[in-house]
Write an enzyme that holds these catalytic residues in place. Structure first.
Site, mmCIF file in Angstrom:
data_model
loop_
_atom_site.group_PDB
_atom_site.id
_atom_site.type_symbol
_atom_site.label_atom_id
_atom_site.label_comp_id
_atom_site.label_asym_id
_atom_site.label_seq_id
_atom_site.Cartn_x
_atom_site.Cartn_y
_atom_site.Cartn_z
ATOM 1 N N LYS A 276 8.961 62.464 9.794
ATOM 2 C CA LYS A 276 8.661 63.951 9.656
ATOM 3 C C LYS A 276 8.153 64.625 10.826
ATOM 4 O O LYS A 276 7.637 63.963 11.748
ATOM 5 C CB LYS A 276 7.612 64.052 8.204
ATOM 6 C CG LYS A 276 8.153 63.772 7.070
ATOM 7 C CD LYS A 276 7.224 63.663 5.842
ATOM 8 C CE LYS A 276 7.596 63.171 4.608
ATOM 9 N NZ LYS A 276 8.682 64.109 4.108
ATOM 10 N N ARG A 350 13.223 58.254 -4.252
ATOM 11 C CA ARG A 350 14.269 57.811 -5.256
ATOM 12 C C ARG A 350 14.759 56.358 -4.986
ATOM 13 O O ARG A 350 15.002 55.980 -6.161
ATOM 14 C CB ARG A 350 15.659 58.954 -4.928
ATOM 15 C CG ARG A 350 16.107 58.752 -3.852
ATOM 16 C CD ARG A 350 16.979 59.898 -3.248
ATOM 17 N NE ARG A 350 16.189 61.431 -2.871
ATOM 18 C CZ ARG A 350 16.833 62.418 -2.482
ATOM 19 N NH1 ARG A 350 17.928 62.629 -2.530
ATOM 20 N NH2 ARG A 350 15.777 63.325 -2.150
HETATM 21 N N1 BES Z 1 7.485 63.164 -0.199
HETATM 22 C C1 BES Z 1 8.741 63.892 0.096
HETATM 23 C C2 BES Z 1 8.712 65.249 -0.682
HETATM 24 C C3 BES Z 1 7.673 66.182 -0.433
HETATM 25 C C4 BES Z 1 7.754 67.151 0.138
HETATM 26 C C5 BES Z 1 6.631 66.080 -1.207
HETATM 27 C C6 BES Z 1 6.785 68.033 0.334
HETATM 28 C C7 BES Z 1 5.683 66.946 -1.312
HETATM 29 C C8 BES Z 1 5.692 68.167 -0.260
HETATM 30 C C9 BES Z 1 10.077 63.170 -0.211
HETATM 31 O O1 BES Z 1 9.957 61.918 0.240
HETATM 32 C C10 BES Z 1 10.857 63.803 1.189
HETATM 33 O O2 BES Z 1 10.677 63.529 2.128
HETATM 34 N N2 BES Z 1 11.978 64.231 0.592
HETATM 35 C C11 BES Z 1 12.996 64.866 1.348
HETATM 36 C C12 BES Z 1 14.441 64.533 0.955
HETATM 37 C C13 BES Z 1 15.407 65.084 1.938
HETATM 38 C C14 BES Z 1 15.463 64.053 3.156
HETATM 39 C C15 BES Z 1 16.736 64.829 1.264
HETATM 40 C C16 BES Z 1 12.738 66.214 1.522
HETATM 41 O O3 BES Z 1 12.504 66.913 0.563
HETATM 42 O O4 BES Z 1 12.975 66.947 2.617
HETATM 43 ZN ZN ZN Z 2 10.046 61.336 2.189
#
Ligand code: BES
Ligand code: ZN
Ligand code: ZN
Length: 497
Positions: A276, A350
Site C-alpha cells: 500500500k 476475501r
Molecule cells: N483492508 C483493505 C480495505 C480497506 C481500505 C479498509 C480502506 C479500510 C479502508 C483491503 O484489504 C484492501 O486493500 N482492498 C483492496 C482491494 C483491491 C486490491 C481489489 C482495495 O480496496 O483497494
Molecule cells: Zn488489503
C-alpha cells in the site's frame, strides 16, 4: 465510568451540570421551567436565532443559584419529526464531550422525557440509546499517554433522571451499558497497534474476555491451521513472521436456530507485495475490526442472555511482504477445495474469509451466516462513513435492514447481479481474487468472490471499511475505532426468530 438511574425532577437535582435536549419546534416543559427561572435567556436566544435548536447547537446557561444544578447545557436536537434514537445517542455523546472538554466537569446529570404521541421509539429504547451515547461519548484511548495524566479530563459519573424509576428503565440502562461496553471494547481493540494486538494476542484476549460469560472459545494455532489445510489463511500469513490464529466462539443461548458471525481479522494490512501507499497504510491496524465486532457482539449477546445459538468465527493474520510472502500468479487451494488465482495480494481479506466461511458452513452448519469485514476501499468511495455496504441473500438482508432501523446504524444494500459474478472468473483457477475490470464495482466484486465459499446457507456480507474507523471527529467518536456494528448485530440477533 459510572452511570446511575435516579428519580426526580429538575428542582431536586444537585449536579455540576445538567444536560438537556431541545428540538427546533420549541421548548418542552423542563426547558420552559429553566427559561422562566433564568430570565428568559433561552427563549430570547431562540427569538434572536442565536440558538435555534438545530442539531448539534449548544448553549451553556449558568443557573446562578436558582437551581441546585450549577450549570445547564442545552443541546439542539433538530427537527423532531426526523429524530430517531440515533439522534438522541449522538446528541448526548456530543453533550458528554462538551461537558468534559469545554466545560471541564467530571460529573453530570441528564433526563429523558416520558413519551408523547410524537415519539417513534419507546422510552426503554430511548433510555438504552442515551446510556450507549454516554459511554461512547466519554470514551478515550489513553493507554499510551504518559505525560500530564492529571490534566487529562475525564467524566466519572453520569446520573440519568427519570420521573419514575421503573424495572423496565433499570433494564434499559443495563442493556445500554452492555452494548455500550461491547462497542468501546471493540474500539480498544481497533485502536491498539498491530505490533501489540497480534493474531496470537487477539485470540488469547478473546478467550480471556469470553470465559466468564459461558462462551466456549476454541483456538487453532498454526499447526492446526496447517493440518486442516486452511491454505487461504496460510497464504496470506506467509509473508509475516507472526503466526496466524483461527478462533471459534460459541454462545449457546436457548434456541434451536444457529447463527454464525464471521469476521475478517487482519491485524495489520500492509498490502503484502502489492504494498500500500504510506497514506493507505496509516490506519491499517484497524483491518481486524470485523473480527473485533464479531467478538464484541457475541459478548453482548451472552451478557444479555439472548435466546440465540451463536457462533463467532475469526480468521487472524497479518498481511506482510516478508521473504516468503504469497505472490501474484500464485494459485491457492483453499479449505473448501476451490482454487484461487492471486492477482493482488492486497485483496487478502476475501482470501482469509473464504476459509472462515467454508469452516462456518461445513463444520458449524448454521441456519444463517453474516460476515463482517473492512473489505474494500471501493465501499468507502461508494458510501463513505455514513453507512456500511451490505450484499447477499434477500431474507438475511431484510432482517438486517429491520435491525438497522431500530439500532440507528445505517446499512445500504448493493446488488449481486450475475454480471458481477463473472468479474471473478479465472482462466486458470476456479476464481480470481480481484475483478477482471478491477476499477469497477469493487465492493460488489469482493462479495461476488465470497459468494463462491457459501454454498447453500442464507448469507449476508457487511463491508465496514468506511464505518469501522474514523479520521474525523464526530459526535460520538474521536479519531479511531468507532465500535460500529455491535448495536446493529445485537439488535439483529434480538429480533431474529
Ligand atoms: N483492508 C483493505 C480495505 C480497506 C481500505 C479498509 C480502506 C479500510 C479502508 C483491503 O484489504 C484492501 O486493500 N482492498 C483492496 C482491494 C483491491 C486490491 C481489489 C482495495 O480496496 O483497494
Ligand atoms: Zn488489503
Ligand atoms: Zn485488508
Amino acid at each position: 465510568m459510572d452511570i446511575s438511574l435516579e428519580q426526580g425532577e429538575l428542582e431536586e437535582i444537585e449536579t455540576e451540570l445538567f444536560i438537556l435536549g431541545v428540538y427546533e419546534e420549541g421548548l418542552g416543559k423542563t426547558a420552559k421551567k429553566i427559561d422562566e427561572e433564568l430570565d428568559n435567556e433561552l427563549s430570547r436566544a431562540m427569538n434572536e436565532k442565536e440558538f435555534t435548536g438545530e442539531f448539534g447547537q449548544i448553549k451553556i446557561l449558568s443557573t446562578a443559584g436558582k437551581f441546585k444544578a450549577r450549570n445547564i447545557l442545552i443541546i439542539g436536537l433538530g427537527d423532531r419529526q426526523n429524530s430517531t434514537i440515533a439522534t438522541l445517542k449522538k446528541a448526548i455523546g456530543l453533550g458528554v464531550r462538551v461537558a468534559r472538554d469545554t466545560i471541564g466537569v467530571k460529573n453530570f446529570a441528564t433526563t429523558i422525557h416520558k413519551n408523547t404521541t410524537k415519539d417513534k421509539n419507546t422510552i426503554q429504547e430511548k433510555i438504552q440509546a442515551v446510556t450507549e451515547g454516554i459511554l461512547l461519548g466519554a470514551y478515550q484511548f489513553l493507554k499510551y499517554k504518559t505525560k500530564d495524566l492529571d490534566e487529562i479530563k475525564k467524566i466519572e459519573t453520569a446520573k440519568l433522571y427519570l420521573k419514575k424509576k421503573t424495572d423496565q428503565a433499570i433494564e434499559a440502562v443495563e442493556k445500554g451499558r452492555i452494548i455500550g461496553e461491547a462497542a468501546t471494547f471493540v474500539r480498544d481493540l481497533v485502536n491498539e497497534s498491530g505490533s501489540v494486538l497480534t493474531p496470537e494476542r487477539f485470540a488469547e484476549l478473546a478467550k480471556e474476555r469470553t470465559e466468564k460469560y459461558g462462551i466456549k472459545t476454541t483456538i487453532f494455532d498454526k499447526k492446526e491451521i496447517e493440518a486442516k489445510q486452511m491454505n487461504g489463511l496460510l497464504a496470506v500469513n506467509s509473508g509475516s513472521i507472526k503466526e496466524p490464529r483461527f478462533v471459534i466462539l460459541e454462545y449457546k443461548g436457548n434456541s434451536n436456530k444457529k447463527i454464525a458471525l464471521v469476521g475478517k481479522g487482519i491485524t495489520f494490512d500492509s498490502g503484502g507485495l502489492n504494498v500500500k501507499t504510506a497514506a493507505g497504510m496509516e490506519t491499517m491496524k484497524s483491518d481486524m475490526a470485523g473480527g473485533a465486532t464479531v467478538l464484541g457482539t457475541i459478548l453482548s449477546a451472552a451478557r444479555l442472555k439472548l435466546p440465540v445459538h451463536l457462533y463467532g468465527v475469526i480468521a487472524l493474520t497479518e498481511n506482510m511482504p516478508g521473504n516468503n510472502a504469497y505472490k501474484q500468479g500464485d494459485v491457492i487451494t483453499t479449505y473448501s477445495g476451490k482454487t484461487v488465482e492471486v492477482l493482488n495480494t492486497d485483496a487478502e481479506g476475501r482470501i482469509v474469509l473464504a476459509d472462515a466461511l467454508t469452516y462456518a458452513e461445513k463444520e458449524l452448519k448454521p441456519n444463517i451466516i453474516v460476515d463482517v469485514a473492512t473489505l474494500t476501499g471501493a465501499c468507502v468511495v461508494a458510501l463513505g462513513s455514513a453507512a456500511s455496504g451490505v450484499i447477499g441473500d434477500k431474507d438475511v438482508i431484510k432482517k438486517l435492514k429491520e435491525a438497522s432501523k431500530t439500532s440507528g446504524e445505517k446499512i445500504w444494500e448493493l446488488p449481486l447481479y450475475e454480471e458481477y459474478k463473472r468479474q471473478v472468473e479465472s482462466e486458470i483457477a476456479d476464481v480470481r481474487n480481484i475483478g477482471i475490470y478491477p476499477k469497477e464495482a469493487g465492493a460488489i466484486t469482493a462479495a461476488a468472490f465470497l459468494k463462491n465459499f457459501v454454498e447453500k446457507t442464507p448469507w449476508a456480507h457487511i463491508d465496514i471499511a468506511g464505518t469501522a474507523y474514523t479520521t474525523a471527529e464526530k459526535e460520538l467518536t474521536k479519531k479511531g475505532g468507532t465500535g460500529w456494528g455491535v448495536k446493529l448485530l445485537t439488535t439483529f440477533l434480538e429480533q431474529w426468530e
